[in-house]
Design a protein around this motif. Structure first.
Motif, PDB file in Angstrom:
ATOM      1  N   SER A 352      10.601  17.364  58.862  1.00  0.00           N
ATOM      2  CA  SER A 352      10.602  17.137  60.306  1.00  0.00           C
ATOM      3  C   SER A 352      10.433  15.653  60.619  1.00  0.00           C
ATOM      4  O   SER A 352      10.085  14.844  59.747  1.00  0.00           O
ATOM      5  CB  SER A 352       9.463  17.921  60.965  1.00  0.00           C
ATOM      6  N   ASN A 353      10.630  15.310  61.883  1.00  0.00           N
ATOM      7  CA  ASN A 353      10.464  13.908  62.263  1.00  0.00           C
ATOM      8  C   ASN A 353       9.010  13.450  62.242  1.00  0.00           C
ATOM      9  O   ASN A 353       8.735  12.262  62.406  1.00  0.00           O
ATOM     10  CB  ASN A 353      11.086  13.632  63.651  1.00  0.00           C
ATOM     11  N   LEU A 358      10.122  21.517  56.646  1.00  0.00           N
ATOM     12  CA  LEU A 358      10.603  22.489  57.624  1.00  0.00           C
ATOM     13  C   LEU A 358      10.624  23.901  57.049  1.00  0.00           C
ATOM     14  O   LEU A 358      10.881  24.081  55.850  1.00  0.00           O
ATOM     15  CB  LEU A 358      12.007  22.112  58.099  1.00  0.00           C
ATOM     16  N   THR A 362      18.742  23.515  58.250  1.00  0.00           N
ATOM     17  CA  THR A 362      19.268  22.628  59.292  1.00  0.00           C
ATOM     18  C   THR A 362      20.797  22.577  59.216  1.00  0.00           C
ATOM     19  O   THR A 362      21.450  23.597  59.337  1.00  0.00           O
ATOM     20  CB  THR A 362      18.620  21.240  59.199  1.00  0.00           C
ATOM     21  N   TRP A 490      15.867  21.438  65.788  1.00  0.00           N
ATOM     22  CA  TRP A 490      15.436  21.538  64.384  1.00  0.00           C
ATOM     23  C   TRP A 490      14.250  20.623  64.074  1.00  0.00           C
ATOM     24  O   TRP A 490      13.673  20.698  62.993  1.00  0.00           O
ATOM     25  CB  TRP A 490      16.599  21.204  63.450  1.00  0.00           C
ATOM     26  N   GLN A 491      13.962  19.708  65.000  1.00  0.00           N
ATOM     27  CA  GLN A 491      12.820  18.783  64.869  1.00  0.00           C
ATOM     28  C   GLN A 491      13.013  17.766  63.755  1.00  0.00           C
ATOM     29  O   GLN A 491      12.081  17.408  63.045  1.00  0.00           O
ATOM     30  CB  GLN A 491      11.509  19.565  64.673  1.00  0.00           C
ATOM     31  N   VAL A 492      14.261  17.294  63.603  1.00  0.00           N
ATOM     32  CA  VAL A 492      14.529  16.238  62.632  1.00  0.00           C
ATOM     33  C   VAL A 492      14.920  14.963  63.366  1.00  0.00           C
ATOM     34  O   VAL A 492      15.297  14.983  64.536  1.00  0.00           O
ATOM     35  CB  VAL A 492      15.656  16.636  61.643  1.00  0.00           C
TER      36      VAL A 492
END
Length: 538
Positions: A352-353, A358, A362, A490-492
């Motif tokens: 994740s960022n 994760l 993705t 996806w929180q990337v």
């Protein structure tokens, strides 16, 4: 609602026939389609109903998507690992928006755009000539990755808008045979070179640039040929001038423009030299129209948001791992390769960022080819293997050729493939067909299983009225924003690419080993390969 819940939510869809959704909603084609900025999206062949789609809208809301869209367009630091804003969109916005967002830096951006336009005008008019005093006939664009794909896809897509009389040639791959193949067709005296490298240290680009430079110096008696026939797009003025490019011929780049989103910047100079300033500006205007749609349209009619959510539904709900990009337009033949980079380099991540592992997949594996060629290649697998591969079909309603029947057949094949992938063909349907064809029961029993097709493959169909700079700009911006939305959910971080770096690092180590350096740190396999290469080379 979160991503982990999608698999359970999709349980009914996994056992549902897409075609059945048209029976429960006779206006499904109308309800599951939208359009803007010269594009029309039909997503009615996706395996999703209104309840499931509403759950996806809730997921977008929970992900603060609206706030994050605003953050990107406002210049917030959303590339957190490199501490950068992501503002390629501002390059296609009106000057007043540039000034509002960039402040004092807007003056440099606007001046660069004017400098670029002046170069295009001077070269196309013949007021800027080669070292030998001749008008330029050809341009070599040297770059790699984002400095290559955008130019390549736009050059081929807009081939009917090549209005300046200049021919463009793109060199990217670090393969000497590719370089020599291009150079063999060119005249040193009438060839302009644009080398594109943000840092002016990229190995492939510099090696290719040096080869072209040496070719020019070898075949020209003009000592100032590099000064008069070379331009650069780079932040590293010192390295570019050291190479021989005049400082006045260097156009800047900014760290808030990522390579794979850089076509809208001075990186687009080779394209503008071929299609002219007016068409290049129309390309940016089309992208800006899509930007406006993305920022302002409600999610239910928002094309990038819809495509992103449907992609997440297919990836994380229905568990499909691939995405086929099938443009039924020869001019868009480079689009699948462009989207491979834009999509997989942006979202092909498992952290994740915020640095956490994760719990979901993705980016899909993106592949494709122009239709109808793909029908005689991988589409056999798409129809009859057990893998279901979601697909984007892309086609222009109006063809660019003077062969209207060809275009009718092309469009018919596009529509037919989306229908066939959805419908499939059952064993009973095959048996009925074979019986009608006069086959015996024994023959039917033998042949029928081989002619069944699973169907139930979801697809989007994107329609362009015709291929124009405006519509191409909107199409590229559509996919840019779709990828951004998926990254948010996806929180990337969609704007870094650390996975590219390892190969570069090891490439330098192996190159050193090939040249006699230490190789003990490498695997036995790599050491053996190096030895075999050196033996063959000596």
């Amino acid at each position: 609602m979160d991503i982990s819940s999608l698999s359970a939510l999709s349980k009914a869809a996994k056992s549902r026939a897409i075609i059945s959704l048209f029976s429960t909603d006779e206006n499904r084609a109308e309800h599951y389609s939208t359009g803007n900025a010269g594009l029309y999206l039909d997503f009615s062949k996706q395996n999703i109903n209104s309840t499931e789609l509403n759950q996806l809208f809730e997921l977008a809301e929970k992900s603060s998507l609206a706030e994050k869209i605003n953050a990107q367009f406002s210049g917030d630091i959303i590339n957190n690992t490199e501490q950068r804003a992501v503002l390629h969109t501002v390059l296609r916005a009106p000057d007043e928006k540039k000034q509002a967002i960039l402040g004092a830096q807007a003056d440099e951006v606007i001046a660069t755009e004017q400098h670029m336009a002046d170069i295009v005008n001077d070269i196309s008019s013949g007021s800027l000539l080669s070292a030998s005093g001749e008008k330029f006939t050809d341009i070599i664009a040297i770059g790699i990755g984002g400095s290559y794909y955008g130019i390549k896809v736009a050059l081929s897509a807009l081939n009917t808008f090549h209005t300046t009389g200049l021919n463009a040639h793109v060199i990217a791959n670090v393969d000497g045979a590719a370089v020599e193949e291009k150079l063999a067709k060119l005249n040193v005296a009438t060839t302009l070179v644009v080398v594109i490298s943000k840092t002016f240290t990229t190995q492939e680009t510099l090696l290719n640039a040096l080869a072209v430079k040496n070719w020019m110096l070898k075949h020209s008696s003009d000592a100032d040929i590099i000064e008069k026939q070379w331009f650069a797009v780079s932040t590293n003025i010192a390295k570019a001038t050291e190479f021989g490019v005049l400082e006045k011929n260097i156009l800047p780049m900014w760290d808030w423009v990522g390579g794979r989103f850089s076509l809208w910047s001075a990186v687009g100079l080779p394209l503008a030299l071929v299609i002219g300033n007016e068409n290049f500006n129309k390309l940016k205007q089309g992208a800006y129209h899509m930007d406006q749609h993305f920022q302002n349209a409600p999610f239910e009619q928002n094309m990038p948001v819809l495509m992103a959510l449907l992609g997440i539904w297919n990836r994380n709900g229905l568990q499909y791992s691939s995405l086929a990009i099938l443009p039924y337009d020869h001019s868009l033949r480079a689009l699948p390769g462009y989207l491979q980079q834009t999509d997989m380099e942006s979202n092909g991540k498992s952290v994740s960022n915020t640095g956490e592992k994760l719990a979901w997949q993705t980016a899909p594996t993106v592949f494709g080819q122009e239709g109808t060629n793909g029908q005689h290649a991988f589409m056999q697998l798409m129809h009859q293997s057990d893998d279901i591969i979601p697909t984007d079909f892309i086609v222009c309603l109006k063809g660019a050729s003077n062969l209207p029947e060809h275009h009718q057949v092309l469009v018919a094949n596009c529509f037919a493939q989306s229908e066939a992938l959805m419908r499939g063909k059952t064993l009973a349907e095959v048996e009925t067909e074979l019986q009608a064809a006069g086959l015996t029961p024994s023959e039917i029993s033998t042949l029928a299983p081989h002619k069944t097709m699973k169907g139930n493959t979801p697809s989007n169909t994107l329609l362009l009225e015709e291929m124009t700079p405006e519509n191409l700009g909107a199409l590229l911006a559509l996919y840019e924003h779709k990828i951004f939305v998926q990254g948010v959910i996806w929180q990337v971080n969609s704007f870094d690419q650390w996975g590219v770096e390892l190969g570069k690092q090891l490439g330098n180590s192996i190159l050193s080993a090939i040249k006699g350096g230490e190789m003990s740190m490498l695997s036995a396999s790599s050491q053996n390969l190096i030895k075999r290469f050196n033996t063959a080379s000596n």
